[in-house]
Enzyme design. Structure first.
Site, PDB file in Angstrom:
ATOM      1  N   GLU A 121      10.292 -31.297  36.482  1.00 12.37           N
ATOM      2  CA  GLU A 121       9.256 -30.608  37.256  1.00 12.37           C
ATOM      3  C   GLU A 121       7.955 -31.396  37.075  1.00 12.37           C
ATOM      4  OE1 GLU A 121       7.820 -26.713  35.820  1.00 12.37           O
ATOM      5  OE2 GLU A 121       7.802 -26.099  37.928  1.00 12.37           O
ATOM      6  N   LYS A 132      -0.664  -9.844  29.199  1.00 12.58           N
ATOM      7  CA  LYS A 132      -1.304 -11.024  28.599  1.00 12.58           C
ATOM      8  C   LYS A 132      -1.366 -12.120  29.649  1.00 12.58           C
ATOM      9  CE  LYS A 132      -0.262 -14.820  26.905  1.00 12.58           C
ATOM     10  NZ  LYS A 132      -1.364 -15.695  27.370  1.00 12.58           N
ATOM     11  N   CYS A 178       5.645 -22.706  41.767  1.00 15.10           N
ATOM     12  CA  CYS A 178       7.059 -22.789  41.353  1.00 15.10           C
ATOM     13  C   CYS A 178       7.951 -22.962  42.572  1.00 15.10           C
ATOM     14  CB  CYS A 178       7.455 -21.577  40.544  1.00 15.10           C
ATOM     15  SG  CYS A 178       7.499 -20.094  41.532  1.00 15.10           S
ATOM     16  N   SER A 216       6.658 -21.934  31.965  1.00 12.83           N
ATOM     17  CA  SER A 216       7.537 -23.106  31.901  1.00 12.83           C
ATOM     18  C   SER A 216       8.896 -22.716  31.304  1.00 12.83           C
ATOM     19  CB  SER A 216       6.880 -24.187  31.050  1.00 12.83           C
ATOM     20  OG  SER A 216       6.608 -23.656  29.768  1.00 12.83           O
ATOM     21  N   PHE A 237      -0.693 -19.916  34.573  1.00 10.71           N
ATOM     22  CA  PHE A 237      -2.025 -20.222  35.125  1.00 10.71           C
ATOM     23  C   PHE A 237      -2.031 -20.335  36.643  1.00 10.71           C
ATOM     24  CE2 PHE A 237      -0.349 -24.550  35.202  1.00 10.71           C
ATOM     25  CZ  PHE A 237      -0.890 -25.030  36.382  1.00 10.71           C
ATOM     26  N   GLU A 252      -4.280 -17.885  29.090  1.00  9.60           N
ATOM     27  CA  GLU A 252      -5.586 -18.088  28.443  1.00  9.60           C
ATOM     28  C   GLU A 252      -6.451 -19.077  29.227  1.00  9.60           C
ATOM     29  OE1 GLU A 252      -2.665 -18.968  27.486  1.00  9.60           O
ATOM     30  OE2 GLU A 252      -2.607 -20.901  26.449  1.00  9.60           O
ATOM     31  N   ARG A 253      -5.793 -19.821  30.174  1.00 11.53           N
ATOM     32  CA  ARG A 253      -6.558 -20.809  30.948  1.00 11.53           C
ATOM     33  C   ARG A 253      -7.243 -20.183  32.155  1.00 11.53           C
ATOM     34  NH1 ARG A 253      -2.503 -25.812  31.409  1.00 11.53           N
ATOM     35  NH2 ARG A 253      -0.826 -24.298  31.257  1.00 11.53           N
TER      36      ARG A 253
HETATM   37  P1  NAD Z   1       3.309 -22.048  30.194  1.00 16.54           P
HETATM   38  O1  NAD Z   1       4.732 -21.869  29.836  1.00 16.54           O
HETATM   39  O2  NAD Z   1       2.533 -23.119  29.529  1.00 16.54           O
HETATM   40  O3  NAD Z   1       2.492 -20.683  29.909  1.00 16.54           O
HETATM   41  C1  NAD Z   1       2.943 -19.437  30.385  1.00 16.54           C
HETATM   42  C2  NAD Z   1       2.534 -18.363  29.384  1.00 16.54           C
HETATM   43  O4  NAD Z   1       3.174 -18.622  28.135  1.00 16.54           O
HETATM   44  C3  NAD Z   1       1.037 -18.323  29.130  1.00 16.54           C
HETATM   45  O5  NAD Z   1       0.615 -16.980  29.125  1.00 16.54           O
HETATM   46  C4  NAD Z   1       0.877 -18.979  27.766  1.00 16.54           C
HETATM   47  O6  NAD Z   1      -0.160 -18.421  26.993  1.00 16.54           O
HETATM   48  C5  NAD Z   1       2.205 -18.726  27.090  1.00 16.54           C
HETATM   49  N1  NAD Z   1       2.613 -19.843  26.219  1.00 16.54           N
HETATM   50  C6  NAD Z   1       2.411 -21.170  26.425  1.00 16.54           C
HETATM   51  N2  NAD Z   1       2.963 -21.898  25.442  1.00 16.54           N
HETATM   52  C7  NAD Z   1       3.556 -21.015  24.601  1.00 16.54           C
HETATM   53  C8  NAD Z   1       4.317 -21.149  23.391  1.00 16.54           C
HETATM   54  N3  NAD Z   1       4.554 -22.347  22.851  1.00 16.54           N
HETATM   55  N4  NAD Z   1       4.764 -20.023  22.781  1.00 16.54           N
HETATM   56  C9  NAD Z   1       4.525 -18.804  23.309  1.00 16.54           C
HETATM   57  N5  NAD Z   1       3.792 -18.634  24.452  1.00 16.54           N
HETATM   58  C10 NAD Z   1       3.333 -19.705  25.088  1.00 16.54           C
HETATM   59  O7  NAD Z   1       3.245 -22.192  31.795  1.00 16.54           O
HETATM   60  P2  NAD Z   1       1.981 -22.548  32.687  1.00 16.54           P
HETATM   61  O8  NAD Z   1       1.648 -23.989  32.501  1.00 16.54           O
HETATM   62  O9  NAD Z   1       0.912 -21.534  32.516  1.00 16.54           O
HETATM   63  O10 NAD Z   1       2.594 -22.323  34.156  1.00 16.54           O
HETATM   64  C11 NAD Z   1       3.303 -23.309  34.853  1.00 16.54           C
HETATM   65  C12 NAD Z   1       4.791 -23.095  34.755  1.00 16.54           C
HETATM   66  O11 NAD Z   1       5.125 -21.790  35.233  1.00 16.54           O
HETATM   67  C13 NAD Z   1       5.577 -24.051  35.652  1.00 16.54           C
HETATM   68  O12 NAD Z   1       6.693 -24.516  34.942  1.00 16.54           O
HETATM   69  C14 NAD Z   1       6.005 -23.200  36.825  1.00 16.54           C
HETATM   70  O13 NAD Z   1       7.165 -23.607  37.498  1.00 16.54           O
HETATM   71  C15 NAD Z   1       6.208 -21.878  36.147  1.00 16.54           C
HETATM   72  N6  NAD Z   1       6.171 -20.780  37.092  1.00 16.54           N
HETATM   73  C16 NAD Z   1       7.371 -20.248  37.454  1.00 16.54           C
HETATM   74  C17 NAD Z   1       7.399 -19.231  38.387  1.00 16.54           C
HETATM   75  C18 NAD Z   1       8.719 -18.663  38.817  1.00 16.54           C
HETATM   76  O14 NAD Z   1       8.718 -17.720  39.598  1.00 16.54           O
HETATM   77  N7  NAD Z   1       9.828 -19.183  38.359  1.00 16.54           N
HETATM   78  C19 NAD Z   1       6.208 -18.751  38.949  1.00 16.54           C
HETATM   79  C20 NAD Z   1       5.005 -19.310  38.539  1.00 16.54           C
HETATM   80  C21 NAD Z   1       5.001 -20.339  37.607  1.00 16.54           C
END
Ligand code: NAD
Length: 494
Positions: free
Chosen positions: A380, A174, A282, A227, A150, A177-178
């Site tokens: 984090e 994909k 991140c 995450s 997101f 969704e938020r």
């Molecule tokens: P998230 O893991 O909740 O969601 C990321 C994606 O995974 C979304 O598209 C979501 O629909 C999907 N998803 C969520 N839960 C899932 C599950 N249980 N099973 C399968 N798919 C699932 O992450 P977020 O809250 O959208 O983003 C924040 C996180 O992203 C933070 O931890 C941040 O550090 C990380 N991030 C990392 C980088 C990097 O370069 N390392 C860059 C941007 C964000």
């Protein structure tokens, strides 16, 4: 009543087969601004079939023609930059200036991918053995997919698909969704630039769509950003079905201030890193370490700089700190602050109680006396919270930050070249800043962390993009003369 947004498959806007929806909420106003469908495996399969069908012709289209739609897209993105930035603010909450940075970084990815004719070039060597030549070329593989978070609704999807399709692959995206509305508008622009149907597809959803992408036998590779828990899941599931996977996870970023640093500008960069994008980056700073006498200066400067922070709606030009993404995120961050206090942290500035009556706002928080091993030092937080720590030497600071399970980014603030060199050589995080708060590698360099911040072998964008989205082939060539003998060049005759 809000409309449910559609998928974009085979060049058509197509309703999702999923009947359940998620509300897309403006985090500054709590207003519902759209409905995201929770897609199913059928949606993924339709998109993958369209992408598979498009691959045959697209992969054989000359690379110089494949990048032409990207040149057009760059122009359209620039013409619509304010509109896209507004959409980002509305669904993500960051400030307008930060949102503009989000899309500008995305445009730089498109520009870099336009260089695919050069990026994709192979290697050749004559006469590797008597009269035998060898060429090494890069070929596209098929269908790739990306699953994105997101926090950068515009930029992160551009880390992947422009490089993948310019290299001759086809793609399924994909988005989170938020925050899918930014991508909905970007796909309206993509629709205008002349990609053949099926080359680039958009599927909305969450867990079911992600799992279907990981399992689909016709997908060659997956790029994930989110995450750590989900990154691990996607990496394990995707690789066990034989795919290439690059999965970028969470982070815990430490920054170190040396006594010889330019204090005011250094601490400003550190505070901006921690509170920028509401701490939801991140690469956001989280723990600030003052070395020796730099510690008290750090503390005083942070307290001074926090006074300049203005929370509010990101569309208000005075705002420097927008809301966090959701009510759950706000509650989680408050709970983390409470745990930190229980574990001995001293709260110098308490941002738990916001002055805003609606919206998911937190005021900036500063916690002091953070001890290694506590929740604040290891987890984090992903919110506007600064933790202060003291170290007696650079050596000790490096030891503390290297003990983290994450290794995304870290920065040192100093005027000593020797200290900077030592720091850069010894820290585990792979994206290092010297006197910079957010050392994000640009499109033409590669991006990605280590340890629990990255799962995979090949980083993203820059030259890594070519590595991830192509297969290397070598051809060894020998020619015979009319008699069927191997021609030996006079060069090699003695
Ligand atoms: P998230 O893991 O909740 O969601 C990321 C994606 O995974 C979304 O598209 C979501 O629909 C999907 N998803 C969520 N839960 C899932 C599950 N249980 N099973 C399968 N798919 C699932 O992450 P977020 O809250 O959208 O983003 C924040 C996180 O992203 C933070 O931890 C941040 O550090 C990380 N991030 C990392 C980088 C990097 O370069 N390392 C860059 C941007 C964000």
């Amino acid at each position: 009543m809000q409309n449910v947004i559609s998928n974009y498959i085979a060049g058509q806007w197509t309703p999702s087969t999923g009947k359940e929806t998620v509300e897309i909420i403006n985090p500054a106003t709590e207003e519902v601004i759209g409905l995201s469908p929770l897609g199913k495996a059928e949606d993924v399969n339709s998109a993958v079939q369209a992408a598979t069908k498009a691959f045959l012709q697209w992969s054989q289209t000359p690379v110089i023609d494949r990048v032409q739609p990207l040149f057009k897209l760059k122009m359209l993105l620039e013409e619509n930059i304010d509109f896209i930035s507004t959409l980002i603010v509305q669904e993500n909450g960051k400030t307008f200036k930060e949102a503009k940075g989000d899309i500008l970084r995305g445009i730089q990815m498109v520009e870099t991918a336009c260089g695919m004719p050069s990026l994709m070039m192979g290697e050749a060597l004559q006469n590797i053995a008597n009269e035998i030549d060898c060429t090494a070329t890069r070929r596209p593989l098929g269908v790739f997919a990306a699953i994105t978070p997101f926090n950068f609704p515009a930029m992160v999807p551009f880390w992947f698909w422009p490089f993948a399709v310019a290299a001759g692959n086809t793609f399924v995206l994909k988005p989170s969704e938020r925050v899918p509305l930014t991508q909905m508008f970007i796909f309206e622009l993509i629709e205008k630039v002349g990609f053949p149907p099926g080359v680039i597809n958009l599927v909305h959803g969450a867990v079911d769509v992600v799992n279907a992408l990981c399992d689909h036998p016709q997908i060659e590779g997956i790029s994930f950003v989110g995450s750590t828990a989900v990154a691990k899941h996607v990496y394990t599931k995707g690789t066990s079905s034989g795919k290439r996977v690059q999965a970028l996870g969470g982070a815990k970023n430490y920054m170190v201030l040396m006594p010889d640093a330019s204090m005011e500008s250094s601490v400003k960069a550190m505070v901006d890193s921690c509170y920028g994008c509401a701490g939801e980056r991140c690469l956001a700073g989280s723990i600030l370490i003052g070395v020796g006498e730099a510690y008290s200066t750090l503390k005083n400067e942070v307290l001074k700089q926090v006074k300049n922070v203005v929370t509010g709606n990101g569309l208000d030009s005075k705002t420097t700190l927008g809301p966090v993404i959701s009510k759950q995120a706000k509650q989680r961050i408050i709970a983390d602050i409470e745990t930190a206090i229980k574990e001995g942290a001293e709260i110098l500035i308490d941002g738990r109680q916001s002055k805003h009556v609606s919206g998911y706002f937190l005021e900036p928080t500063v916690l002091d006396n953070i001890r290694p091993g506590t929740l604040m030092a290891t987890k984090e937080i992903f919110g506007p919270v600064i933790g202060l720590m003291k170290a007696n030497s650079l050596e000790e600071a490096i030891e503390i930050l290297n003990s983290s399970n994450y290794a995304n980014t870290t920065s040192l603030f100093t005027n000593s070249g020797k200290a900077a060199r030592e720091f850069s050589a010894r820290v585990s995080p792979t994206m290092v800043g010297i006197n910079l708060g957010v050392p994000a590698p640009m499109a033409f360099f590669s991006f990605g962390g280590a340890k629990e911040s990255f799962f995979g072998d090949v980083k993203v964008h820059g030259s890594s993009a070519c590595e991830f989205f192509t297969e290397r082939h070598t051809t060894m060539i020998r020619w015979f003369n009319e008699e069927g003998d191997q021609e030996v060049s006079p060069l090699w005759k003695n």
